[in-house]
Enzyme design. Structure first.
Site, PDB file in Angstrom:
ATOM      1  N   GLU B  29       0.832  -1.207   0.000  1.00  0.00           N
ATOM      2  CA  GLU B  29       0.000   0.000   0.000  1.00  0.00           C
ATOM      3  C   GLU B  29       0.869   1.259   0.000  1.00  0.00           C
ATOM      4  OE1 GLU B  29      -2.170  -0.913   3.589  1.00  0.00           O
ATOM      5  OE2 GLU B  29      -2.829  -2.801   2.705  1.00  0.00           O
ATOM      6  N   SER B  59      -5.604  -4.458   1.245  1.00  0.00           N
ATOM      7  CA  SER B  59      -6.045  -5.857   1.219  1.00  0.00           C
ATOM      8  C   SER B  59      -4.869  -6.756   1.561  1.00  0.00           C
ATOM      9  CB  SER B  59      -6.562  -6.208  -0.181  1.00  0.00           C
ATOM     10  OG  SER B  59      -7.544  -5.304  -0.621  1.00  0.00           O
ATOM     11  N   GLU B  60      -4.537  -6.842   2.839  1.00  0.00           N
ATOM     12  CA  GLU B  60      -3.338  -7.574   3.220  1.00  0.00           C
ATOM     13  C   GLU B  60      -3.423  -9.052   2.855  1.00  0.00           C
ATOM     14  OE1 GLU B  60      -4.747  -5.260   5.085  1.00  0.00           O
ATOM     15  OE2 GLU B  60      -3.159  -3.756   5.258  1.00  0.00           O
ATOM     16  N   GLN B  82       2.027  -2.041   5.523  1.00  0.00           N
ATOM     17  CA  GLN B  82       2.303  -0.627   5.827  1.00  0.00           C
ATOM     18  C   GLN B  82       2.810  -0.458   7.266  1.00  0.00           C
ATOM     19  OE1 GLN B  82      -0.752   2.797   5.432  1.00  0.00           O
ATOM     20  NE2 GLN B  82       0.477   2.737   3.568  1.00  0.00           N
ATOM     21  N   PHE B  83       2.204  -1.196   8.178  1.00  0.00           N
ATOM     22  CA  PHE B  83       2.744  -1.415   9.518  1.00  0.00           C
ATOM     23  C   PHE B  83       2.612  -2.910   9.745  1.00  0.00           C
ATOM     24  CE2 PHE B  83       1.933   3.057   9.799  1.00  0.00           C
ATOM     25  CZ  PHE B  83       2.841   3.550  10.729  1.00  0.00           C
ATOM     26  N   ASP B  85       1.727  -4.423  12.174  1.00  0.00           N
ATOM     27  CA  ASP B  85       0.502  -4.729  12.928  1.00  0.00           C
ATOM     28  C   ASP B  85      -0.607  -5.246  12.008  1.00  0.00           C
ATOM     29  OD1 ASP B  85       0.980  -2.677  15.650  1.00  0.00           O
ATOM     30  OD2 ASP B  85       2.119  -2.370  13.825  1.00  0.00           O
ATOM     31  N   ILE B  87      -0.289  -7.229   9.541  1.00  0.00           N
ATOM     32  CA  ILE B  87      -0.020  -8.581   9.055  1.00  0.00           C
ATOM     33  C   ILE B  87      -1.056  -9.555   9.620  1.00  0.00           C
ATOM     34  CG2 ILE B  87       1.515  -9.386  10.911  1.00  0.00           C
ATOM     35  CD1 ILE B  87       3.335 -10.575   8.739  1.00  0.00           C
ATOM     36  N   HIS B 127       0.161   0.351  16.180  1.00  0.00           N
ATOM     37  CA  HIS B 127       1.296   0.751  15.348  1.00  0.00           C
ATOM     38  C   HIS B 127       2.605   0.531  16.114  1.00  0.00           C
ATOM     39  CE1 HIS B 127      -2.049   2.859  13.390  1.00  0.00           C
ATOM     40  NE2 HIS B 127      -1.317   2.876  12.301  1.00  0.00           N
TER      41      HIS B 127
HETATM   42  C1  LIG Z   1      -5.951  -3.259   7.561  1.00  0.00           C
HETATM   43  C2  LIG Z   1      -5.202  -1.987   7.480  1.00  0.00           C
HETATM   44  N1  LIG Z   1      -4.234  -1.853   6.549  1.00  0.00           N
HETATM   45  C3  LIG Z   1      -3.529  -0.705   6.453  1.00  0.00           C
HETATM   46  C4  LIG Z   1      -3.774   0.338   7.289  1.00  0.00           C
HETATM   47  C5  LIG Z   1      -2.961   1.621   7.185  1.00  0.00           C
HETATM   48  N2  LIG Z   1      -3.799   2.748   6.823  1.00  0.00           N
HETATM   49  C6  LIG Z   1      -4.309   3.588   7.751  1.00  0.00           C
HETATM   50  S1  LIG Z   1      -5.347   4.701   7.114  1.00  0.00           S
HETATM   51  C7  LIG Z   1      -5.097   4.129   5.535  1.00  0.00           C
HETATM   52  C8  LIG Z   1      -5.846   4.752   4.404  1.00  0.00           C
HETATM   53  C9  LIG Z   1      -7.308   4.774   4.698  1.00  0.00           C
HETATM   54  O1  LIG Z   1      -8.022   5.239   3.615  1.00  0.00           O
HETATM   55  P1  LIG Z   1      -9.607   5.314   3.623  1.00  0.00           P
HETATM   56  O2  LIG Z   1     -10.176   4.041   4.142  1.00  0.00           O
HETATM   57  O3  LIG Z   1     -10.035   5.742   2.284  1.00  0.00           O
HETATM   58  O4  LIG Z   1      -9.943   6.445   4.709  1.00  0.00           O
HETATM   59  P2  LIG Z   1      -9.492   7.986   4.685  1.00  0.00           P
HETATM   60  O5  LIG Z   1      -8.172   8.064   5.383  1.00  0.00           O
HETATM   61  O6  LIG Z   1      -9.433   8.441   3.288  1.00  0.00           O
HETATM   62  O7  LIG Z   1     -10.536   8.699   5.481  1.00  0.00           O
HETATM   63  C10 LIG Z   1      -4.212   3.062   5.538  1.00  0.00           C
HETATM   64  C11 LIG Z   1      -3.764   2.321   4.358  1.00  0.00           C
HETATM   65  C12 LIG Z   1      -4.783   0.156   8.263  1.00  0.00           C
HETATM   66  N3  LIG Z   1      -5.081   1.114   9.155  1.00  0.00           N
HETATM   67  N4  LIG Z   1      -5.474  -0.996   8.331  1.00  0.00           N
END
Ligand SMILES: Cc1ncc(C[n+]2csc(CCOP(=O)(O)OP(=O)(O)O)c2C)c(N)n1
Lengths: 345, 326
Positions: B29, B59-60, B82-83, B85, B87, B127
């Site tokens: 991501e 989509s891990e 991305q973190f 956590d 996984i 995190h």
């Molecule tokens: C399962 C998971 N994978 C990765 C992340 C890392 N992460 C935190 S916020 C984010 C983007 C979120 O985007 P969206 O759902 O569109 O919400 P927005 O921030 O745009 O409000 C990501 C990839 C996470 N929190 N949870």
């Protein structure tokens, strides 16, 4: 009032007082985030700072469509929804500053806290996880025959998770009283929606679950209110889940540290021109649902409340470790202090 | 010799392998245009193009599953969480599908799953995790956790070349704090399964890895100065398969062992290491094997709380003194 002649009928069955209250929450959300940004710049916020600038409209208006007893689950950009449900600015400030007095006593960050009595469930970071949980909360309403409704927010990005899919499908097939709000704000961190999903409209996903889906202008406060209200009433009437795609835009970076270089300047500027709060204020004024003095009075109230909230949080003590081992379980009440920290061991 | 951070060393390792072997690609991501949440893959997209630097949906399970499928076909994917956590969202894919593929189906799955791990960064419960123990229990996976810049590079390169799936825990607290002179042009490969002697000593062995190697070294210096005892610090580097030989030979040398890890105590790796020492070197011990770990709670956000829950240098010093006096 001299202006009453021009006054038009208020849509969606809202009263003038309710319109003013919505304005109050919009202003409160934006101003609270401004205060947080100042504190962040002063180094008083521990960890990251998230902004819902430009999305306050959909967050506040959708939450406002719920009744007392309904429960919503916010995400990181749903400060407005939490405030509507009764979260207090001082709590949010204390959370961000990791104070002992914060709702989680420093255990969790930012707006990760809950008050089920008031009607909001605390999120975890793992995207999508709140959807099945909210399906279960809604399931409990159905099992107990309570006329209550659940509402869950997800971002465009979170619709890609397995948990989102399982949760919506589960809720749909169980016909639980749930509203799923997909906030389509253009980006998930740096990833534009076009790289997140191959569907044109996120509302199209609803069809695959056999539930109605609708796309709504997320920066039109009254349209969001109306659409959510309709979905909430459907759910309350036992007709099951609705998915609402609220189209909006994330005007700041993913978090304060993010320079948003992947968001074209013109794009941000164009959305500044569609600011939900300005638009709503204009609407109120043009229809004479409020006058300048009314607006100024609400703005002043927000400002005073936030002055007080900052004063009441800024100098609070930081969380102290004396209770940090407690309540991992109900029983045993505390985790062991490990031997190397104990004199007797 | 250029001084290179831990993060830069990891980057270089991936870059070199992608240059060397066209079958290596990376997916995750925000890793492409954005260069990753911590900029680990900054510039990769320009260098290798979007077919080898793939921005994925959130989509891990699909990231890891797709990596596995591509690996069966002879590619060598690096899947970024991305973190680390997150996984957990791919736990099923890793423990059921990936870990068993060779054993049950004779399928090679040469993937690397990596991501920013660990605490001490005020990241709160989601995190800050070091979820090594969740995977340690699964035969078929290899786990590595570098402490130095050299090993950050050497282990990522070895992991990419390994024919089995490797989870690479990179410590985000070390990313920019740890620097080392790394010669240009030298091929750095750290063998998987081999521990590193981080400090020689005679009186007590500390078995540790990742960020806590640095705290153990600090503690060792303090004990050397104040107690005139010499602590040996063994940096495991690979957690699975574990370098039993290095652990036993140090145990037999110092006769006292302290295991230090930042994951929680219950079910943490220290328990397994203790059992192995009991099985293989019990009669060499002059004191019970002991462990310094995190307390058995989630990782709290407030600095004061996180510092309490996680092991600190002072804890290692105090534990070491008690073992030395035993
Ligand atoms: C399962 C998971 N994978 C990765 C992340 C890392 N992460 C935190 S916020 C984010 C983007 C979120 O985007 P969206 O759902 O569109 O919400 P927005 O921030 O745009 O409000 C990501 C990839 C996470 N929190 N949870």
């Amino acid at each position: 009032m001299a202006t009453t002649a021009k006054t038009r009928v208020i849509p969606a069955g809202l009263s003038r007082e309710q319109l003013h209250e919505i304005y109050y929450y919009l202003r409160l959300t934006r101003s609270l985030e401004e205060r947080l940004r100042n504190l962040y710049r002063q180094g008083k916020v521990i960890g990251g700072l998230y902004s819902s600038l430009g999305q306050e409209g959909e967050s506040v208006a959708s939450a406002y469509a719920l009744a007392e007893g309904d429960i919503l689950s916010p995400l990181i950009r749903n400060l407005g929804a939490m405030l509507v449900k009764g979260a207090k600015p001082v709590e949010v400030l204390r959370q961000y500053m990791a104070k002992a007095t914060s709702p989680t006593a420093g255990r969790e960050m930012n707006i990760h806290f809950n008050d089920l009595r008031l009607g909001f469930l605390g999120q975890i970071s793992h995207l999508g996880d709140m959807v099945p949980v909210m399906a279960g909360i809604a399931l409990s309403f159905r099992l107990r025959r309570e006329p209550r409704v659940g509402l869950v927010y997800v971002g465009d990005g979170a619709t890609s998770t397995g948990a989102f899919h399982e949760g919506v499908n589960f809720a749909a097939v169980q016909r639980v009283p749930l509203v799923v709000i997909v906030e389509h704000n253009g980006y998930a961190y740096s990833t534009p929606t076009s790289r997140q999903t191959a569907v044109e409209r996120l509302a199209d996903k609803a069809r695959a679950y056999g539930i109605p889906g609708r796309t709504v202008d997320g920066n039109d406060v009254l349209a969001v209110y109306e659409a959510t209200k309709h979905a909430v009433e459907r759910a309350r009437a036992g007709e099951g889940v609705t998915l609402l795609e609220l189209v909006t835009y994330r005007r700041r970076g993913h978090a304060e540290h993010d320079d948003q270089r992947y968001q074209p300047r013109e794009e941000i500027a164009a959305w500044e021109g569609r600011d939900p709060i300005e638009r709503y204020t204009r609407q109120l004024r043009d229809n004479a649902w409020i006058d300048d003095a009314g607006i100024a009075a609400i703005d002043d109230r927000v400002s005073e409340e936030l002055d007080r909230a900052v004063a009441d949080s800024e100098n609070d003590p930081v969380a102290a470790p004396d209770t940090v081992l407690r309540s991992v379980y109900l029983d045993p009440p505390a985790a062991d202090v490990l031997w190397f920290r104990r004199r007797d061991a | 010799m250029p001084e290179v951070t831990y993060l830069e060393a990891l980057r270089q390792g991936m870059l070199e392998e992608m240059e060397r072997d066209e079958s290596v690609f990376i997916l995750g991501e925000d890793i492409g245009a954005y260069g990753g949440a911590f900029k680990v893959t900054d510039g990769f997209l320009d260098r290798f193009g979007p077919s080898r630097v793939i921005d994925t949906p959130i989509s891990e399970a699909a990231i890891v599953g797709a990596a596995a499928g591509a690996a069966h076909m002879g590619l060598r994917p690096i899947a970024e969480m991305q973190f680390i956590d997150f996984i957990s969202c791919a736990y099923d894919m890793l423990t059921n599908y990936v870990a068993t593929a060779r054993y049950r189906a004779g399928l090679a799955t040469p993937i690397v799953v990596r991501g920013p791990s660990g605490g001490y960064v005020r990241g709160g419960p989601f995190h800050s995790q070091m979820p090594e123990a969740a995977f340690f229990h699964t035969p078929g996976l290899k786990l590595v956790a570098p402490a130095t810049a050299r090993d950050a590079k050497g282990l990522i390169k070895a992991a990419i070349r390994d024919d089995d799936p490797v989870i690479y825990f990179e410590h985000k607290f070390l990313y920019r704090r740890i620097k080392e002179d790394l010669p240009e042009g030298e091929e750095i490969l750290t063998p998987i399964g081999k521990a590193r002697m981080a400090r020689e000593g005679t009186d007590l062995t500390i078995v540790t890895w990742s960020a806590l190697v640095w705290k153990a070294l600090e503690a060792a210096e303090q004990v050397a100065k104040e107690d005139r005892a010499e602590i040996e610090v063994l940096d495991l580097r690979t957690l699975l398969p574990m370098d039993d030989e290095a652990i036993m030979s140090s145990t037999k040398k110092t006769n006292r062992v302290l295991i230090v890890h930042e994951d929680t105590r219950t079910g943490g790796l220290a328990g397994e290491i203790t059992a192995r020492i009991n099985e293989s070197a019990f009669e060499w011990l002059d004191a019970p094997v002991r462990r310094v770990t995190a307390h058995d709670t989630p990782i709290p956000y407030a600095p004061t709380l996180e510092d309490y829950v996680l092991p600190q240098t002072a804890d290692i010093v105090s534990a070491a003194r008690r073992l030395l006096a035993y």
